[in-house]
Design a protein around this motif. Sequence first.
Motif, PDB file in Angstrom:
ATOM      1  N   HIS A 164      -1.632  -0.935  -7.956  1.00 22.24           N
ATOM      2  CA  HIS A 164      -0.925   0.368  -8.314  1.00 22.24           C
ATOM      3  C   HIS A 164      -1.713   1.446  -7.820  1.00 22.24           C
ATOM      4  O   HIS A 164      -1.154   2.360  -7.142  1.00 22.24           O
ATOM      5  N   ARG A 165      -3.032   1.260  -7.790  1.00 20.71           N
ATOM      6  CA  ARG A 165      -3.872   2.482  -7.323  1.00 20.71           C
ATOM      7  C   ARG A 165      -3.937   2.678  -5.920  1.00 20.71           C
ATOM      8  O   ARG A 165      -4.038   3.856  -5.425  1.00 20.71           O
ATOM      9  N   TYR A 166      -4.150   1.692  -5.236  1.00 26.00           N
ATOM     10  CA  TYR A 166      -4.283   1.705  -3.660  1.00 26.00           C
ATOM     11  C   TYR A 166      -3.230   1.382  -2.794  1.00 26.00           C
ATOM     12  O   TYR A 166      -2.525   1.974  -1.971  1.00 26.00           O
ATOM     13  N   LYS A 167      -2.593   0.172  -2.978  1.00 25.83           N
ATOM     14  CA  LYS A 167      -1.506  -0.379  -2.248  1.00 25.83           C
ATOM     15  C   LYS A 167      -0.160   0.540  -2.382  1.00 25.83           C
ATOM     16  O   LYS A 167       0.536   0.946  -1.636  1.00 25.83           O
ATOM     17  N   LEU A 168       0.128   0.600  -3.711  1.00 21.02           N
ATOM     18  CA  LEU A 168       1.481   1.464  -3.860  1.00 21.02           C
ATOM     19  C   LEU A 168       1.366   2.816  -3.346  1.00 21.02           C
ATOM     20  O   LEU A 168       2.419   3.353  -3.171  1.00 21.02           O
ATOM     21  N   LEU A 169       0.314   3.667  -3.280  1.00 22.43           N
ATOM     22  CA  LEU A 169       0.208   4.760  -2.718  1.00 22.43           C
ATOM     23  C   LEU A 169       0.632   4.794  -1.279  1.00 22.43           C
ATOM     24  O   LEU A 169       1.122   5.467  -0.850  1.00 22.43           O
ATOM     25  N   LYS A 170      -0.011   3.860  -0.511  1.00 27.04           N
ATOM     26  CA  LYS A 170       0.313   3.672   0.808  1.00 27.04           C
ATOM     27  C   LYS A 170       1.869   3.545   1.100  1.00 27.04           C
ATOM     28  O   LYS A 170       2.463   3.891   1.905  1.00 27.04           O
ATOM     29  N   TRP A 171       2.198   2.573   0.217  1.00 25.21           N
ATOM     30  CA  TRP A 171       3.607   1.942   0.281  1.00 25.21           C
ATOM     31  C   TRP A 171       4.497   3.145   0.026  1.00 25.21           C
ATOM     32  O   TRP A 171       5.562   3.431   1.009  1.00 25.21           O
ATOM     33  N   TRP A 172       4.280   4.001  -1.022  1.00 24.55           N
ATOM     34  CA  TRP A 172       5.213   4.999  -1.392  1.00 24.55           C
ATOM     35  C   TRP A 172       5.059   6.090  -0.337  1.00 24.55           C
ATOM     36  O   TRP A 172       6.348   6.600   0.163  1.00 24.55           O
ATOM     37  N   ALA A 173       4.018   6.621   0.279  1.00 21.34           N
ATOM     38  CA  ALA A 173       3.854   7.690   1.176  1.00 21.34           C
ATOM     39  C   ALA A 173       4.377   7.250   2.637  1.00 21.34           C
ATOM     40  O   ALA A 173       5.484   7.977   3.017  1.00 21.34           O
ATOM     41  N   GLN A 174       4.580   5.929   3.157  1.00 18.64           N
ATOM     42  CA  GLN A 174       4.949   5.438   4.263  1.00 18.64           C
ATOM     43  C   GLN A 174       6.478   5.189   4.219  1.00 18.64           C
ATOM     44  O   GLN A 174       7.232   5.827   5.156  1.00 18.64           O
ATOM     45  N   SER A 175       6.876   5.053   2.924  1.00 22.18           N
ATOM     46  CA  SER A 175       8.601   4.950   2.805  1.00 22.18           C
ATOM     47  C   SER A 175       9.184   6.227   2.473  1.00 22.18           C
ATOM     48  O   SER A 175      10.448   6.568   2.715  1.00 22.18           O
ATOM     49  N   PHE A 176       8.508   7.046   1.723  1.00 29.63           N
ATOM     50  CA  PHE A 176       8.920   8.449   0.990  1.00 29.63           C
ATOM     51  C   PHE A 176       9.502   9.328   2.257  1.00 29.63           C
ATOM     52  O   PHE A 176      10.413   9.902   2.223  1.00 29.63           O
ATOM     53  N   LEU A 177       8.297   9.341   3.178  1.00 31.27           N
ATOM     54  CA  LEU A 177       8.483  10.165   4.287  1.00 31.27           C
ATOM     55  C   LEU A 177       9.726  10.126   4.970  1.00 31.27           C
ATOM     56  O   LEU A 177      10.567  11.243   5.347  1.00 31.27           O
ATOM     57  N   PRO A 178      10.122   8.966   5.429  1.00 25.48           N
ATOM     58  CA  PRO A 178      11.247   8.896   6.302  1.00 25.48           C
ATOM     59  C   PRO A 178      12.646   8.582   5.425  1.00 25.48           C
ATOM     60  O   PRO A 178      13.678   8.399   5.915  1.00 25.48           O
ATOM     61  N   GLY A 179      12.297   8.548   4.166  1.00 25.57           N
ATOM     62  CA  GLY A 179      13.587   8.355   3.205  1.00 25.57           C
ATOM     63  C   GLY A 179      14.095   7.003   3.226  1.00 25.57           C
ATOM     64  O   GLY A 179      15.347   6.752   2.950  1.00 25.57           O
ATOM     65  N   VAL A 180      13.208   5.992   3.437  1.00 23.89           N
ATOM     66  CA  VAL A 180      13.485   4.613   3.262  1.00 23.89           C
ATOM     67  C   VAL A 180      13.763   4.302   1.695  1.00 23.89           C
ATOM     68  O   VAL A 180      12.486   4.335   1.223  1.00 23.89           O
ATOM     69  N   PRO A 181      14.603   3.729   1.207  1.00 17.86           N
ATOM     70  CA  PRO A 181      14.700   3.667  -0.278  1.00 17.86           C
ATOM     71  C   PRO A 181      14.310   2.282  -1.017  1.00 17.86           C
ATOM     72  O   PRO A 181      13.960   2.670  -1.943  1.00 17.86           O
ATOM     73  N   GLN A 182      14.161   1.347  -0.192  1.00 16.23           N
ATOM     74  CA  GLN A 182      13.620  -0.028  -0.778  1.00 16.23           C
ATOM     75  C   GLN A 182      12.515  -0.627  -0.142  1.00 16.23           C
ATOM     76  O   GLN A 182      12.625  -0.689   1.142  1.00 16.23           O
ATOM     77  N   ILE A 183      11.623  -1.065  -0.796  1.00 17.39           N
ATOM     78  CA  ILE A 183      10.722  -2.013  -0.174  1.00 17.39           C
ATOM     79  C   ILE A 183      10.540  -3.323  -0.813  1.00 17.39           C
ATOM     80  O   ILE A 183      10.984  -3.834  -2.123  1.00 17.39           O
ATOM     81  N   VAL A 184      10.834  -4.495  -0.031  1.00 21.65           N
ATOM     82  CA  VAL A 184      10.485  -5.912  -0.354  1.00 21.65           C
ATOM     83  C   VAL A 184       9.234  -6.246  -0.342  1.00 21.65           C
ATOM     84  O   VAL A 184       8.851  -6.206   0.898  1.00 21.65           O
ATOM     85  N   ALA A 185       8.589  -6.642  -1.161  1.00 17.68           N
ATOM     86  CA  ALA A 185       7.481  -7.103  -1.406  1.00 17.68           C
ATOM     87  C   ALA A 185       7.100  -8.515  -1.082  1.00 17.68           C
ATOM     88  O   ALA A 185       7.927  -9.299  -2.492  1.00 17.68           O
ATOM     89  N   GLY A 186       6.474  -9.583  -0.605  1.00 19.68           N
ATOM     90  CA  GLY A 186       6.320 -10.739  -0.598  1.00 19.68           C
ATOM     91  C   GLY A 186       4.736 -11.119  -1.237  1.00 19.68           C
ATOM     92  O   GLY A 186       3.889 -10.278  -0.622  1.00 19.68           O
ATOM     93  N   PHE A 187       4.741 -11.598  -2.323  1.00 21.73           N
ATOM     94  CA  PHE A 187       3.229 -11.954  -2.733  1.00 21.73           C
ATOM     95  C   PHE A 187       2.754 -13.149  -2.466  1.00 21.73           C
ATOM     96  O   PHE A 187       3.489 -14.258  -2.411  1.00 21.73           O
ATOM     97  N   ARG A 188       1.668 -13.330  -1.756  1.00 18.04           N
ATOM     98  CA  ARG A 188       1.353 -14.826  -1.153  1.00 18.04           C
ATOM     99  C   ARG A 188      -0.044 -14.918  -1.714  1.00 18.04           C
ATOM    100  O   ARG A 188      -0.935 -14.112  -2.117  1.00 18.04           O
ATOM    101  N   ASP A 189      -0.298 -16.364  -1.748  1.00 19.84           N
ATOM    102  CA  ASP A 189      -1.592 -16.875  -1.995  1.00 19.84           C
ATOM    103  C   ASP A 189      -2.703 -16.862  -1.138  1.00 19.84           C
ATOM    104  O   ASP A 189      -2.386 -16.300   0.185  1.00 19.84           O
TER     105      ASP A 189
END
Length: 380
Positions: free
Chosen positions: A266-291
């Motif tokens: 929440h603190r680090y990754k979602l900040l970068k993901w939010w900033a990157q997609s908010f700027l151009p107005g991309v509404p959805q992020i699909v996250a793959g969680f890997r081991d």
Amino acid sequence: GDYETKKRLRATHEGQQRAAGTLSAHRQLYERPFPLYKQPVEVGCFSLDSRRVFCNDPRQLRYYVQPAQSPGFDLRDGYTSRFVKRDDSVKEKLDHVLRWILANRDKIQTRVQTSSSSALGVDFVTWRGHLTKVLTTPYETHEGWMLAASRFRGSIYISEVETEAARVNRETRSERQEEMMYWGYKFEQYLCADDVDGTPDPGGVVNTNEAFCTVVQTRLADHTLLFSGEVDCRVKDPDAPPAPGCYVELKTSAEICTPKQRSNFHRYKLLKWWAQSFLPGVPQIVAGFRDHDGIVVGVETIPTSKISHLIKNEYNCWKPTVCMNFCNDFLSFVKSVVTEDNPRVVYLFTWDPHRDVSFTVHRDSQYTFLPEWYIRDTSS
Ligand code: 0WD
Ligand code: CA
């Protein structure tokens, strides 16, 4: 009233910053109401082909194919036998964006009322990724940045310069790091089809030269922006909202097993993901969680607009308004500094964690980045 007082204080504060020739990145200074950020409008797009050649069309646009919730994709598959890696020692600067501008000048929307003081009718031209770095600055504690800026025919062009630390990082990546960089691209291949009626081909080659980029226009408070960003794919539905509303950003991240890992996400990754997609107005992020072995154990869709709610339970967490207000003030600072209209003059803005943003001026130096072919063509 309160508003007037705040305004006066702010003006004083900015006045001091200007006098000192620096800009503070202290997050407390940017806790103000959210600034106006206009809905980004796509004005065009372009592609980079398998040899990294600019194409003035959407040929590299791919289509999202929803996977199973726990798909078990093997992200290591094809490394290195079916992998063509882009040469990241080649610095492309703003070249692809500039090529798009030369070929599509008629598509840039200039406001009618304001007799714009620039030939293009926009204040800033840059990559989305550069703005992402600016947005996250008040919360960044590890990596600094250098951004070169030149004023040409009234518009300010901003292009990143690789820091010494980033160069050392790039040149000394471990074999494990190199492989993990591949995993993100492999994930895209599992989820993307080349055609609207197609299916993904995990047996194909992953070629990181290929890219589809959107070009958007928007406004942050007093600053009109034109920037480009790489887009992973769009939804297949032909009735989906027009671009950028139909775009989907794909991400991979380590699986979350502990409360500490969730908090860090929440603190680090979602900040970068939010900033990157908010700027151009991309509404959805699909996250793959890997081991640890690169197996995708979970897939989740995260609406960009819900990220700020997702993080509200974290103590002392990042705030979108701080990011946007800092970006607004940084762009004002750049405008006040970058005054000479000359593509051979570069104002180099530097920021390091726990420091203020400062700048130096360079004439006919290694930092000059607006190419002759752009200056020549735009002048005629
Ligand atoms: O020359 C430079 N200094 C840079 C050039 C720095 C950053 C980007 N670029 C160029 C490249 O031409 C690239 O195609 O920008 C394009 C992407 O621009 P962007 O969208 O503004 O960059 P960013 O938001 O940082 O990254 C978007 C995606 C990444 O996806 P993830 O999900 O990992 O964030 O673009 C890729 C990567 O897939 N990417 C890059 N591709 C080529 N060169 C680069 C890069 N330097 N950085 C990220
Ligand atoms: Ca991505």
